[in-house]
Design a protein around this motif. Sequence first.
Motif, short mmCIF file in Angstrom:
data_model
loop_
_atom_site.label_atom_id
_atom_site.label_comp_id
_atom_site.label_asym_id
_atom_site.label_seq_id
_atom_site.Cartn_x
_atom_site.Cartn_y
_atom_site.Cartn_z
N SER A 40 5.42 0.94 -7.13
CA SER A 40 6.28 0.77 -5.96
C SER A 40 7.48 1.71 -6.04
O SER A 40 7.40 2.78 -6.63
CB SER A 40 6.71 -0.69 -5.83
OG SER A 40 7.26 -1.17 -7.02
N GLY A 79 7.76 -0.54 -11.51
CA GLY A 79 7.56 -1.28 -10.27
C GLY A 79 6.95 -2.65 -10.44
O GLY A 79 6.76 -3.16 -11.55
N THR A 80 6.61 -3.23 -9.30
CA THR A 80 6.09 -4.60 -9.23
C THR A 80 4.67 -4.66 -9.75
O THR A 80 3.82 -3.86 -9.39
CB THR A 80 6.11 -5.07 -7.77
OG1 THR A 80 7.38 -4.78 -7.20
CG2 THR A 80 5.83 -6.55 -7.67
N SER A 89 1.56 -7.28 -9.84
CA SER A 89 1.04 -8.56 -9.36
C SER A 89 0.23 -9.21 -10.48
O SER A 89 -0.22 -8.54 -11.41
CB SER A 89 0.17 -8.36 -8.12
OG SER A 89 -0.99 -7.64 -8.46
N CYS A 129 11.62 -5.25 -11.30
CA CYS A 129 10.32 -5.90 -11.10
C CYS A 129 9.47 -5.89 -12.36
O CYS A 129 8.86 -6.89 -12.71
CB CYS A 129 9.58 -5.24 -9.95
SG CYS A 129 10.34 -5.53 -8.35
N GLY A 145 10.28 -9.39 -12.75
CA GLY A 145 9.76 -9.82 -11.45
C GLY A 145 10.66 -9.45 -10.30
O GLY A 145 10.27 -9.54 -9.15
N GLY A 146 11.89 -9.06 -10.61
CA GLY A 146 12.84 -8.63 -9.58
C GLY A 146 13.13 -9.70 -8.56
O GLY A 146 13.27 -10.88 -8.89
N PHE A 188 11.15 -10.68 -6.34
CA PHE A 188 9.91 -11.32 -5.92
C PHE A 188 9.57 -12.50 -6.83
O PHE A 188 8.71 -12.41 -7.69
CB PHE A 188 8.77 -10.29 -5.92
CG PHE A 188 9.06 -9.10 -5.08
CD1 PHE A 188 9.05 -9.19 -3.70
CD2 PHE A 188 9.38 -7.89 -5.67
CE1 PHE A 188 9.34 -8.08 -2.92
CE2 PHE A 188 9.67 -6.78 -4.90
CZ PHE A 188 9.64 -6.87 -3.51
N VAL A 203 3.47 -12.53 -8.07
CA VAL A 203 4.10 -11.44 -8.83
C VAL A 203 4.35 -11.88 -10.27
O VAL A 203 4.88 -12.97 -10.52
CB VAL A 203 5.43 -11.01 -8.16
CG1 VAL A 203 6.17 -10.00 -9.02
CG2 VAL A 203 5.16 -10.42 -6.79
N GLN A 218 6.22 -12.20 -13.53
CA GLN A 218 7.66 -12.26 -13.78
C GLN A 218 8.00 -11.54 -15.09
O GLN A 218 8.48 -12.12 -16.05
CB GLN A 218 8.13 -13.71 -13.81
CG GLN A 218 7.91 -14.45 -12.52
CD GLN A 218 8.61 -13.80 -11.33
OE1 GLN A 218 9.82 -13.65 -11.34
NE2 GLN A 218 7.85 -13.40 -10.33
N CYS A 255 17.33 -1.69 -9.48
CA CYS A 255 16.41 -1.95 -8.38
C CYS A 255 16.65 -0.95 -7.25
O CYS A 255 17.40 -1.26 -6.33
CB CYS A 255 16.57 -3.38 -7.88
SG CYS A 255 15.36 -3.81 -6.61
#
Length: 182
Positions: free
Chosen positions: A45, A83-84, A86, A112, A116-117, A119, A124, A126, A141
């Motif tokens: 991301s 980035g994120t 999942s 993230c 996990g930021g 989200f 997502v 963590q 971020c």
Amino acid sequence: MAEKKVKIVDAPEGVSGPGYFAGSFDKIIGLARSYSLWPLPFATSCCGIEFMAIQAANYDLSRFGAENMCFSPRQADLLMVCGTISKKLAPVLKRVYTQMAEPKWVMAVGACASSGGIFDTYSVLQGIDKVIPVDVYVPGCPPRPEQIIEGFMQIQEIARNESLRRRESTEYKELLKSYEIS
């Protein structure tokens, strides 16, 4: 314009004479490893965009010996997760980590990947430290390129000072076992 001064540092511990220098094998290998890291970017991301900037001319990660971005886990020794992630992608990340040869290091880039930021949802992960061990966390971020370079320099310091036998220690093997990595 201010004049830049060059700082001269002392030579590392060792024996020197005219035309030679002998030092600790661990220190020499560590120095070589720290300036020849091959990063594997795992960018998903917005942190990936900031990661791309560190290869640009004004930040130039190549000056640290990391000009070869490696997209094969078998040749890489630094996994940079940007980035994120999942929960559905977590097994893929773990597989990439296990395919990397030792020694290997991991950097979690951004909020993230670290925690996990923003989200805080069921889908997502963590923090990537739930599935693989992390050596350096880069907050932000997204984090600025300067922060990513600082994290890279911390990885270099770890690689430079790590014992050649640390990866064979019982503590390291127990750490991998706690992540269900054999």
